[in-house]
Design an enzyme around this catalytic site. Sequence first.
Site, short mmCIF file in Angstrom:
data_model
loop_
_atom_site.label_atom_id
_atom_site.label_comp_id
_atom_site.label_asym_id
_atom_site.label_seq_id
_atom_site.Cartn_x
_atom_site.Cartn_y
_atom_site.Cartn_z
N GLY A 153 -1.14 21.21 118.88
CA GLY A 153 -1.93 21.09 120.12
C GLY A 153 -1.63 19.75 120.77
O GLY A 153 -0.59 19.14 120.52
N ARG A 154 -2.58 19.29 121.59
CA ARG A 154 -2.38 18.02 122.30
C ARG A 154 -2.10 16.87 121.34
O ARG A 154 -1.18 16.07 121.54
CB ARG A 154 -3.63 17.67 123.12
CG ARG A 154 -3.84 18.52 124.33
CD ARG A 154 -5.19 18.19 124.94
NE ARG A 154 -6.23 18.76 124.11
CZ ARG A 154 -7.07 19.71 124.50
NH1 ARG A 154 -7.00 20.19 125.72
NH2 ARG A 154 -7.99 20.18 123.68
N ILE A 155 -2.91 16.78 120.28
CA ILE A 155 -2.77 15.65 119.36
C ILE A 155 -1.49 15.79 118.53
O ILE A 155 -0.74 14.82 118.35
CB ILE A 155 -4.02 15.52 118.47
CG1 ILE A 155 -5.24 15.18 119.35
CG2 ILE A 155 -3.83 14.45 117.38
CD1 ILE A 155 -6.60 15.22 118.64
N ARG A 176 -0.07 28.43 114.98
CA ARG A 176 -0.41 29.86 114.90
C ARG A 176 0.39 30.70 115.89
O ARG A 176 0.85 31.77 115.59
CB ARG A 176 -1.90 30.04 115.24
CG ARG A 176 -2.79 29.98 114.05
CD ARG A 176 -4.17 30.39 114.43
NE ARG A 176 -4.67 29.61 115.55
CZ ARG A 176 -5.91 29.67 116.01
NH1 ARG A 176 -6.77 30.47 115.46
NH2 ARG A 176 -6.30 28.92 117.03
N SER A 177 0.53 30.18 117.14
CA SER A 177 1.27 30.93 118.15
C SER A 177 2.53 30.14 118.52
O SER A 177 2.64 28.95 118.18
CB SER A 177 0.40 31.10 119.40
OG SER A 177 -0.07 29.83 119.78
N ILE A 232 -5.78 14.01 109.85
CA ILE A 232 -6.60 13.36 110.87
C ILE A 232 -7.44 14.41 111.62
O ILE A 232 -7.98 14.12 112.68
CB ILE A 232 -5.75 12.56 111.89
CG1 ILE A 232 -4.58 13.39 112.45
CG2 ILE A 232 -5.18 11.31 111.25
CD1 ILE A 232 -4.87 14.15 113.69
N ARG A 234 -9.86 17.70 110.30
CA ARG A 234 -11.16 17.88 109.69
C ARG A 234 -10.94 18.04 108.19
O ARG A 234 -9.97 18.68 107.77
CB ARG A 234 -11.88 19.13 110.22
CG ARG A 234 -12.41 18.99 111.64
CD ARG A 234 -13.60 18.01 111.69
NE ARG A 234 -14.16 17.89 113.02
CZ ARG A 234 -13.80 16.99 113.94
NH1 ARG A 234 -12.85 16.11 113.68
NH2 ARG A 234 -14.39 16.96 115.12
N GLU A 263 -18.29 14.42 104.74
CA GLU A 263 -18.48 13.05 105.25
C GLU A 263 -19.96 12.71 105.33
O GLU A 263 -20.75 13.58 105.69
CB GLU A 263 -17.83 12.93 106.64
CG GLU A 263 -16.33 13.08 106.56
CD GLU A 263 -15.65 13.06 107.93
OE1 GLU A 263 -16.28 12.64 108.92
OE2 GLU A 263 -14.50 13.46 107.99
N HIS A 281 -13.08 8.02 109.32
CA HIS A 281 -13.04 8.83 110.54
C HIS A 281 -12.95 7.95 111.80
O HIS A 281 -13.86 7.93 112.64
CB HIS A 281 -14.25 9.78 110.61
CG HIS A 281 -13.95 11.01 111.41
ND1 HIS A 281 -14.38 12.26 111.06
CD2 HIS A 281 -13.23 11.17 112.56
CE1 HIS A 281 -13.96 13.14 111.96
NE2 HIS A 281 -13.26 12.50 112.87
N GLY A 283 -10.37 8.12 114.05
CA GLY A 283 -9.38 8.67 114.99
C GLY A 283 -9.59 8.25 116.43
O GLY A 283 -8.67 7.82 117.10
C1 GLV Z 1 -13.21 13.46 116.35
O1 GLV Z 1 -12.91 13.79 115.24
C2 GLV Z 1 -13.36 14.39 117.43
O2 GLV Z 1 -13.32 15.60 117.20
O3 GLV Z 1 -13.53 13.94 118.56
#
Ligand code: GLV
Length: 315
Positions: A153-155, A176-177, A232, A234, A263, A281, A283
């Site tokens: 995805g974007r990240i 997945r796609s 990074i 979940r 967490e 956490h 990120g």
């Molecule tokens: C951080 O983990 C978020 O989903 O923004």
Amino acid sequence: MKKLLITRPIADAVMEQARLKFDVTVHADGALTVDDAAKALANYDAILPTLGDAFPAAAFAGELRCQMIANFGVGYNHIDADAAAKANVIVSNTPDVLTDATADIAMTLLLATARCAGEGERLVRSGKWGGFDGKGIMGTHVTGKTLGIIGMGRIGQAIAERGHYGFGMNVVFHNRSYKATKVPALQLNSLRDVMSEADFVVVATPGGAATTKLIDKAALGAMKPTGIFINISRGEVVDEDALIDALEQGRIAGAGLDVYVNEPHVPDRLLAMENCVLLPHLGSATQETRQAMGQMALDNIIAWAEGGEPPQRVN
Ligand code: GLV
């Protein structure tokens, strides 16, 4: 004035704007339990929650005053967005504004784990460092290696850019796609192929039911013994016990983690291992990004309050 509950303090500038437009309450006692969430849904017109606040279907079962939940965060797996929709509650999130910060933390963990930065830092702080040692702490090279991204995805794509342009890495990925990418990157046939080809595996999928334990014992078993695993996304995307077993038994070389299943609990077995870099956490945790996230969440609430469509609506 509409009543707005903000579940954790956010940037002052955003808070000031919120107070001008809404009757704001800030929840002072940490994350919302399901019971707290149900009460909040019964008593406030809008809620600005974040990770750790529990909004499962059960929270939406009663008589609700709330019509809008603007999550502070891109991941909203702690909110049952379908149950919210059935209860006529709009849910929004904060995509894009945290992409770069989160990709940066993936690279922070990748480099820190590869180059034993945690172990080295602990040595310096312990006062036991005896000086330059040609055969002391020794990491593994990053430049030119193969980076395997799970979830493009974007990240994921921002991580691919950093790996390719910054470190000359060969990028392979699982999604997945089918996914076309701007950065040269090869989509492999299966998750297992990515796990086995990569020197560094980085997990960047969303959380939630579809990805829970996607990285299981078999997937970890496909990694190279020299492989380094980074998460990074979940904690629940990975079978944490299987990951710890693989690390303890030396079946993989190290792990860099920003997220955990439960967490803020971090298993003692992880804490005991030198070859793990463990972050709390972080990120999206830059001043700029957190301010932008707060602003985006508030802008969605303002759009709803003014009768418009919240731009980052997800349900
Ligand atoms: C951080 O983990 C978020 O989903 O923004």
